[in-house]
Design an enzyme around this catalytic site. Structure first.
Site, PDB file in Angstrom:
ATOM      1  N   CYS A   1       3.952  21.593   9.819  1.00 42.26           N
ATOM      2  CA  CYS A   1       2.724  21.365  10.036  1.00 42.26           C
ATOM      3  C   CYS A   1       2.231  21.976  11.415  1.00 42.26           C
ATOM      4  O   CYS A   1       0.934  22.118  11.531  1.00 42.26           O
ATOM      5  CB  CYS A   1       2.579  19.894   9.922  1.00 42.26           C
ATOM      6  SG  CYS A   1       3.302  19.284   8.716  1.00 42.26           S
TER       7      CYS A   1
ATOM      8  N   ASN B   1      -2.816  15.092   3.581  1.00 44.15           N
ATOM      9  CA  ASN B   1      -1.919  15.974   4.498  1.00 44.15           C
ATOM     10  C   ASN B   1      -1.650  17.421   4.054  1.00 44.15           C
ATOM     11  O   ASN B   1      -0.780  17.409   2.960  1.00 44.15           O
ATOM     12  CB  ASN B   1      -0.978  15.130   5.078  1.00 44.15           C
ATOM     13  CG  ASN B   1       0.142  15.919   6.036  1.00 44.15           C
ATOM     14  OD1 ASN B   1      -0.037  17.025   6.002  1.00 44.15           O
ATOM     15  ND2 ASN B   1       0.827  15.101   6.898  1.00 44.15           N
TER      16      ASN B   1
ATOM     17  N   HIS C   1      -3.509  18.224  13.759  1.00 43.06           N
ATOM     18  CA  HIS C   1      -2.949  18.211  12.512  1.00 43.06           C
ATOM     19  C   HIS C   1      -3.215  16.952  11.664  1.00 43.06           C
ATOM     20  O   HIS C   1      -3.163  15.786  12.188  1.00 43.06           O
ATOM     21  CB  HIS C   1      -1.461  18.441  12.272  1.00 43.06           C
ATOM     22  CG  HIS C   1      -0.711  18.007  11.132  1.00 43.06           C
ATOM     23  ND1 HIS C   1      -1.230  18.580   9.834  1.00 43.06           N
ATOM     24  CD2 HIS C   1       0.424  17.346  10.693  1.00 43.06           C
ATOM     25  CE1 HIS C   1      -0.405  18.119   8.891  1.00 43.06           C
ATOM     26  NE2 HIS C   1       0.419  17.288   9.501  1.00 43.06           N
TER      27      HIS C   1
HETATM   28  O1  UT7 Z   1       2.686  15.987   8.653  1.00 41.25           O
HETATM   29  C1  UT7 Z   1       3.986  15.850   8.986  1.00 41.25           C
HETATM   30  C2  UT7 Z   1       4.228  14.889  10.116  1.00 41.25           C
HETATM   31  N1  UT7 Z   1       4.283  13.721   9.472  1.00 41.25           N
HETATM   32  C3  UT7 Z   1       3.675  12.597  10.144  1.00 41.25           C
HETATM   33  O2  UT7 Z   1       3.048  12.722  10.971  1.00 41.25           O
HETATM   34  C4  UT7 Z   1       3.858  11.082   9.247  1.00 41.25           C
HETATM   35  C5  UT7 Z   1       4.070   9.867  10.454  1.00 41.25           C
HETATM   36  N2  UT7 Z   1       4.142   8.662   9.552  1.00 41.25           N
HETATM   37  C6  UT7 Z   1       3.014   8.030   8.724  1.00 41.25           C
HETATM   38  O3  UT7 Z   1       2.073   8.546   8.750  1.00 41.25           O
HETATM   39  C7  UT7 Z   1       3.438   6.672   8.410  1.00 41.25           C
HETATM   40  O4  UT7 Z   1       4.613   6.297   8.981  1.00 41.25           O
HETATM   41  C8  UT7 Z   1       3.383   6.792   6.822  1.00 41.25           C
HETATM   42  C9  UT7 Z   1       2.037   6.739   6.506  1.00 41.25           C
HETATM   43  C10 UT7 Z   1       4.367   7.713   6.466  1.00 41.25           C
HETATM   44  C11 UT7 Z   1       3.797   5.222   6.419  1.00 41.25           C
HETATM   45  O5  UT7 Z   1       3.001   4.316   6.845  1.00 41.25           O
HETATM   46  P1  UT7 Z   1       3.773   3.143   7.921  1.00 41.25           P
HETATM   47  O6  UT7 Z   1       2.551   2.285   8.199  1.00 41.25           O
HETATM   48  O7  UT7 Z   1       4.671   3.568   8.773  1.00 41.25           O
HETATM   49  O8  UT7 Z   1       4.732   2.206   6.625  1.00 41.25           O
HETATM   50  P2  UT7 Z   1       6.129   1.826   6.346  1.00 41.25           P
HETATM   51  O9  UT7 Z   1       6.791   3.073   5.862  1.00 41.25           O
HETATM   52  O10 UT7 Z   1       6.570   1.336   7.762  1.00 41.25           O
HETATM   53  O11 UT7 Z   1       5.771   0.850   5.513  1.00 41.25           O
HETATM   54  C12 UT7 Z   1       5.238  -0.443   5.779  1.00 41.25           C
HETATM   55  C13 UT7 Z   1       5.144  -1.242   4.498  1.00 41.25           C
HETATM   56  C14 UT7 Z   1       6.754  -1.565   3.614  1.00 41.25           C
HETATM   57  O12 UT7 Z   1       6.611  -2.756   3.132  1.00 41.25           O
HETATM   58  P3  UT7 Z   1       7.499  -3.945   3.878  1.00 41.25           P
HETATM   59  O13 UT7 Z   1       8.927  -3.502   3.964  1.00 41.25           O
HETATM   60  O14 UT7 Z   1       6.621  -4.126   5.153  1.00 41.25           O
HETATM   61  O15 UT7 Z   1       7.092  -5.096   2.966  1.00 41.25           O
HETATM   62  C15 UT7 Z   1       6.396  -0.287   2.727  1.00 41.25           C
HETATM   63  O16 UT7 Z   1       7.302  -0.730   1.871  1.00 41.25           O
HETATM   64  O17 UT7 Z   1       4.396  -0.547   3.404  1.00 41.25           O
HETATM   65  C16 UT7 Z   1       5.186  -0.535   2.129  1.00 41.25           C
HETATM   66  N3  UT7 Z   1       4.628   0.756   1.711  1.00 41.25           N
HETATM   67  C17 UT7 Z   1       3.541   0.972   0.752  1.00 41.25           C
HETATM   68  N4  UT7 Z   1       2.868  -0.383   0.333  1.00 41.25           N
HETATM   69  C18 UT7 Z   1       1.682   0.446  -0.502  1.00 41.25           C
HETATM   70  C19 UT7 Z   1       4.984   2.218   2.202  1.00 41.25           C
HETATM   71  N5  UT7 Z   1       4.320   3.017   1.280  1.00 41.25           N
HETATM   72  C20 UT7 Z   1       3.308   2.394   0.680  1.00 41.25           C
HETATM   73  C21 UT7 Z   1       2.515   2.691  -0.305  1.00 41.25           C
HETATM   74  N6  UT7 Z   1       1.662   1.602  -0.733  1.00 41.25           N
HETATM   75  N7  UT7 Z   1       2.234   3.860  -0.573  1.00 41.25           N
END
Ligand code: UT7
Length: 324
Positions: A122, A280, A246
């Protein structure tokens, strides 16, 4: 002893034109919630995406790059024959061989171009822009086309809700050429290879990322790189008219903007939020956002634009660009 002759190019470069391409097919959050356990509210709140574009099966990375590259040449009012080097930053070609750049050059009509791909994920577009500028300043190239292009839907598991909602397809391009006044600042780049395990291709097939670890890294380590790019260009945060990080996650974009404002950037600094409608698109996200912001009038000719890319590697790069 023979002494070799060496080349020396012009002291300064600038972006001469910008273009982008996105596939026709719009995919909303509700569309995704039909095939996986997710919902519109979670995606908007946690990532900021409202919709994104997915390429069709037979629409390839190279196809998208050709359209974006040709648009950038048209924007610069340049003929393909005036370009001698094509760089295609990407990380989603179907196979490592052949590269994309030679095909892109040929199809746009740039004959016998120096052509290579560049993988800094990225951060690729900012790496490519830095290299393009330095190739010209060293006298190795006259005009360089840089096309960030990705077909991420090829490498995302459509059932993996943490990745399938974020990533999308598209291409964005810039033409770089010599300039009387500096229009591209020195690149600030680097890497954190110790964090390699946070984003990689699992079993050479699907993208895996430890979202929270990357999020923490991006929200703490990337604003200082943007500030470094400003310092290298001899500017301060209050000089910035537009910030284009990005487009990984709107919350990351806002965190970077907040840090720049705490460091003196203006409240009226434009901040790219192209992720809302583009998702993204990795190496394509910055030039797509720049193209959209120019067309919307959010960024005008002569504006100071601060760009910063970051992603797998982990790798990062940023620089200041004067908007064409
Ligand atoms: O481009 C390259 C560089 N990449 C980045 O910069 C990405 C950086 N990371 C992020 O943007 C975020 O970490 C994500 C968007 C990938 C994920 O968001 P998050 O707020 O960190 O979510 P998480 O993975 O910590 O999940 C939080 C909760 C979980 O549920 P519990 O365990 O708290 O009950 C997940 O299971 O949200 C749940 N979850 C979802 N729920 C609905 C994870 N994905 C989803 C989804 N829809 N798509």
């Amino acid at each position: 002893m023979s002494t070799l002759r060496v080349k020396q190019g012009p002291a300064a470069t600038r972006v001469l034109g910008v273009g982008s391409y996105q596939p026709e097919r719009v995919v909303t959050n509700d569309d995704l919630s039909e095939t996986m356990d997710t919902n519109d509210k979670w995606i908007r709140d946690r990532v900021g995406i409202i919709e994104r574009r997915f390429a069709e099966k037979d629409e390839l990375l190279v196809d998208m790059a050709v359209t974006a590259g040709a648009a950038a040449l048209a924007d610069a009012a340049l003929e393909p024959s005036e370009v001698d080097t094509v760089i295609v930053p990407n990380c989603t070609m179907p196979a490592p061989i052949p590269n994309a750049a030679a095909q892109v050059a040929d199809r746009i009509g740039v004959k016998a171009a120096g052509a290579f791909d560049l993988n800094a994920a990225c951060a690729g577009f900012c790496y490519g822009l830095g290299i393009a500028s330095d190739l010209i300043r060293a006298g190795s190239a006259r005009k360089v086309l840089v096309v960030g292009a990705e077909k991420l839907t090829d490498v995302v598991d459509p059932t993996d809700r943490s990745n399938a909602i974020i990533f999308a397809d598209g291409a964005g391009a810039a033409v770089v050429g010599p300039s009387d006044e500096p229009g591209i600042g020195p690149v600030a780049w680097g890497s954190a290879g110790d964090l390699v395990d946070t984003i990689y291709m699992r079993d050479h097939r699907y993208l895996y990322q430890e979202g929270q670890a990357v999020f923490r890294w991006a929200t703490t380590q990337i604003a200082p790189i943007a500030l470094k790019a400003l310092e290298l260009a001899g500017l301060t945060p209050s000089d910035v008219d537009a910030l284009i990080p990005h487009q990984a996650n709107l919350r990351i974009v806002e965190a970077i903007a907040k840090k720049l404002r705490a460091g003196g950037a203006r409240e009226d600094m434009a901040v790219a939020d192209d992720i809302k409608y583009s998702g993204n698109t990795s190496s394509a996200s910055i030039p797509i956002a720049l193209d959209h912001m120019r067309k919307a009038g959010t960024v005008k000719s002569g504006d100071v634009v601060l760009m910063v890319g970051f992603g797998a590697g982990l790798s990062y790069a940023g620089q200041v660009v004067i908007c064409p």
